[in-house]
Motif scaffolding. Structure first.
Motif: not given
Length: 596
Positions: A316-329, A369-375, A378-384
């Motif tokens: 579960x920690x991996x899922x959270x950290x990797x979601x941020x990887x895919x969003x921000x890195x 804050x200021x990066x909500x559009x990236x989150x 990512x959620x839209x892309x992952x679902x697609x």
């Protein structure tokens, strides 16, 4: 449960240790130490040997991240030899070709080959041996052949028809008589042997000075005969790739001539008194630091390291950290990566609170804050791109088809306390056609980019792909640990598991690497076709039915694979009193640690 034995001893001593994903390369590196070289010399020689003995996992046309510690200065740093995107590789260009995703094979996704310049820079700045000494073993292995591993032989056999019809230059390199080699037969690569031998000759024409020789070798690669031969082919070549169509390369002579490997500071974090060093977010390296920052707020020490609670919590920690990887890195030279906020202890206390008793099936990136559009993106892309029945077509892990590529790894520590951890990759013979006269393939890492504007990983000329390559160095109270593995998106997952067991459960290095492994496929894949598999958890059967049943009850979509089939970790450690230890995973029966 972890068996009360190990598959091999911990390699212990005080003189030096080398561990890598192939026993021949480990022996090459240790031979350099025995002849008086330091860890940097040994790492360079080991790295070049790995190109020859594991050509399905890396090659001369690949890339290279290195984490290292120099004992004399006390400096820990990163060498980045990650080749960049060609100047002609724009989103508009790919759209003109009718593509909405960068293909994972062929010539179109090729980037600047960075590995050679990286190894030469490391040798120049920190090594002591000459170009001839660094390349000697690789030349011998390529010229005279080496006993080819069954995995390589099987991969070539599976590609024989494709090479014959679509990539004939690869057939000429790897199957000159029209047939794939049988397991354990000698496999040679005369063209690569001749290339490296000529580089040595041109280096030595620069005179007796070691640094001048290294610089001459670098020039021969990027502006001399290597570049001449490379572009004599690339300027006109067009070959089929996984789109089903033929394309040429966007890479040019100027792209190669102008690029240089660099040395930079690592990104570092702390965990239970340890300082952990990783590469910057042009790789996935900081995702390990994020996962540790989340788990800092949870009692990992109180868990059975082979139990369901441990597996569930870490997953579960991996899922959270990797979601941020895919969003921000992304490459920090081209985008703003809010890394300080992502690693902030209070932020990760809140992230840890998201871990429940049951598995999450959602993608939950941080909403900064200021990066909500990236989150949101990512959620839209992952679902697609969610595709439960599709596996990534490049780096994965041992139990999947042998036609996919992967990576290699090495760790070296010498008697003076120098430490090198490196994860070479790219340029494997499945990625793109062999270049006539050179005998190697180019790196297709541009597939890591998206053909959408406004993302940290949007395709941008000159940017470094956000790779999965991620060596580790960690230190505490005079102890220094080097760690790494092949495995694409699984690299930091497996390293996280091994590091947690090392810190909290007192396992020896070899017992740690022998222990059962797992990883999440919930994360969005970094490789074509970039699929995510919501809630999927892959784990070895050696965890046992009770653990598997409990994880299923908690809502994980469990895929059980064979014992000894996940991960290829290697590790080396130096104690404050100079004692050394090294280990290597028994999986695939090829990684080995040596030392005394």
């Amino acid at each position: 449960m972890t068996p009360p034995f190990t598959t091999r001893p911990d390699i212990r001593g005080t003189f030096g240790v080398v561990t890598s994903t192939h026993w021949i390369a480990s022996a090459v590196g240790f031979g350099v130490l025995e002849r008086g070289g330091n860890a940097f010399d040994a790492a360079v020689a080991t790295g070049f040997a790995l190109q020859i003995v594991e050509p399905h996992l890396n090659g001369p046309g690949g890339e290279l991240p290195v984490l290292f510690h120099e004992a004399a200065s006390g400096r820990t740093a990163v060498l980045c030899a990650q080749g960049i995107v060609p100047q002609a590789a724009t989103i508009a260009r790919f759209r003109e070709l009718g593509l909405d995703m960068v293909p994972g094979s062929g010539l179109l996704p090729t980037v600047v080959p960075g590995s050679f310049d990286g190894w030469m820079l490391l040798l120049r700045e920190y090594g002591t041996i000459t170009v001839r000494e660094a390349l000697a073993a690789a030349i011998d292995l390529a010229r005279d052949g080496h006993p080819v591993m069954p995995r390589v032989a099987n991969t070539l056999a599976g590609l024989a028809d494709f090479f014959a019809t679509d990539w004939p230059t690869s057939g000429a390199t790897w199957m000159p008589d029209g047939t794939a080699p049988a397991a354990h037969e000698l496999l040679a690569n005369p063209e690569t042997a001749a290339m490296y031998a000529r580089i040595v000759e041109e280096a030595e024409r620069a005179g007796p000075d070691r640094v001048a020789q290294i610089e001459a070798a670098r020039t021969a690669w990027r502006e001399g005969f290597v570049a001449d031969t490379m572009f004599a082919y690339l300027d006109t070549a067009s070959v089929p790739d996984m789109t089903g169509r033929s394309h040429g390369a966007l890479l040019t002579r100027d792209d190669v001539a102008q690029w240089r490997a660099t040395i930079e500071s690592p990104v570092s974090g702390t965990y239970h008194g340890w300082t952990v060093h990783k590469t910057a977010p042009w790789s996935q390296g900081p995702v390990l630091l994020q996962a540790l920052a989340i788990l800092e707020h949870i009692d990992i020490a109180g868990m059975d390291p082979d139990g369901a609670v441990f597996v569930h919590t870490v997953t579960e920690a991996i899922k959270l950290a990797f979601a941020d990887r895919e969003t921000f890195y992304g490459d920090p030279a081209f985008c703003e990566v809010p890394l300080a906020r992502l690693l902030d202890p209070e932020h990760n206390r809140a992230r840890a609170a998201l871990i429940a008793e049951t598995a999450s099936l959602e993608q939950r990136p941080s909403r900064l804050p200021g990066f909500e559009h990236l989150a949101d993106a990512f959620v839209e892309r992952a679902a697609r791109d969610s595709a439960p029945d599709i596996s990534p077509l490049e780096p994965t892990m041992a139990h999947l088809t042998e036609r996919r590529g992967d990576t290699v790894h090495l760790d070296v520590i010498d008697r003076w306390g120098n430490v090198v951890s490196a994860t070479p990759s790219g340029g494997w013979f499945q990625s793109s056609p062999s270049i006539p006269g050179l005998g190697f393939s180019l790196n297709t890492r541009a597939q890591m980019f998206w053909l959408e504007e406004g993302l940290p990983t949007s395709l941008m000329p000159g940017a470094r792909p956000r790779t999965t390559l991620t060596p580790t160095i960690a230190e505490k109270d005079g102890i220094r640990l080097a760690l790494g593995t092949p495995g694409g998106d699984q690299q930091d997952q497996w390293q996280l598991i091994a590091f947690l067991r090392h810190v909290h459960h007192g396992m020896s290095l070899q017992a740690n690497l022998d222990a059962p492994l797992f990883h999440s496929m919930h994360v969005q894949g970094s490789f074509y076709p970039r699929a995510a598999k919501a809630g999927e958890l892959t784990l070895e059967a050696s965890f046992g039915a009770e653990v598997i049943d409990e994880l299923t009850r908690r809502g994980h979509r469990v895929t059980v694979v064979d014992e000894w089939s996940v991960g290829r970790l290697t590790a080396a450690e130096r104690r404050a009193d100079g004692r050394l230890c090294a280990a290597a995973s028994p999986r695939l029966m090829q990684a080995y640690a040596v030392g005394r």
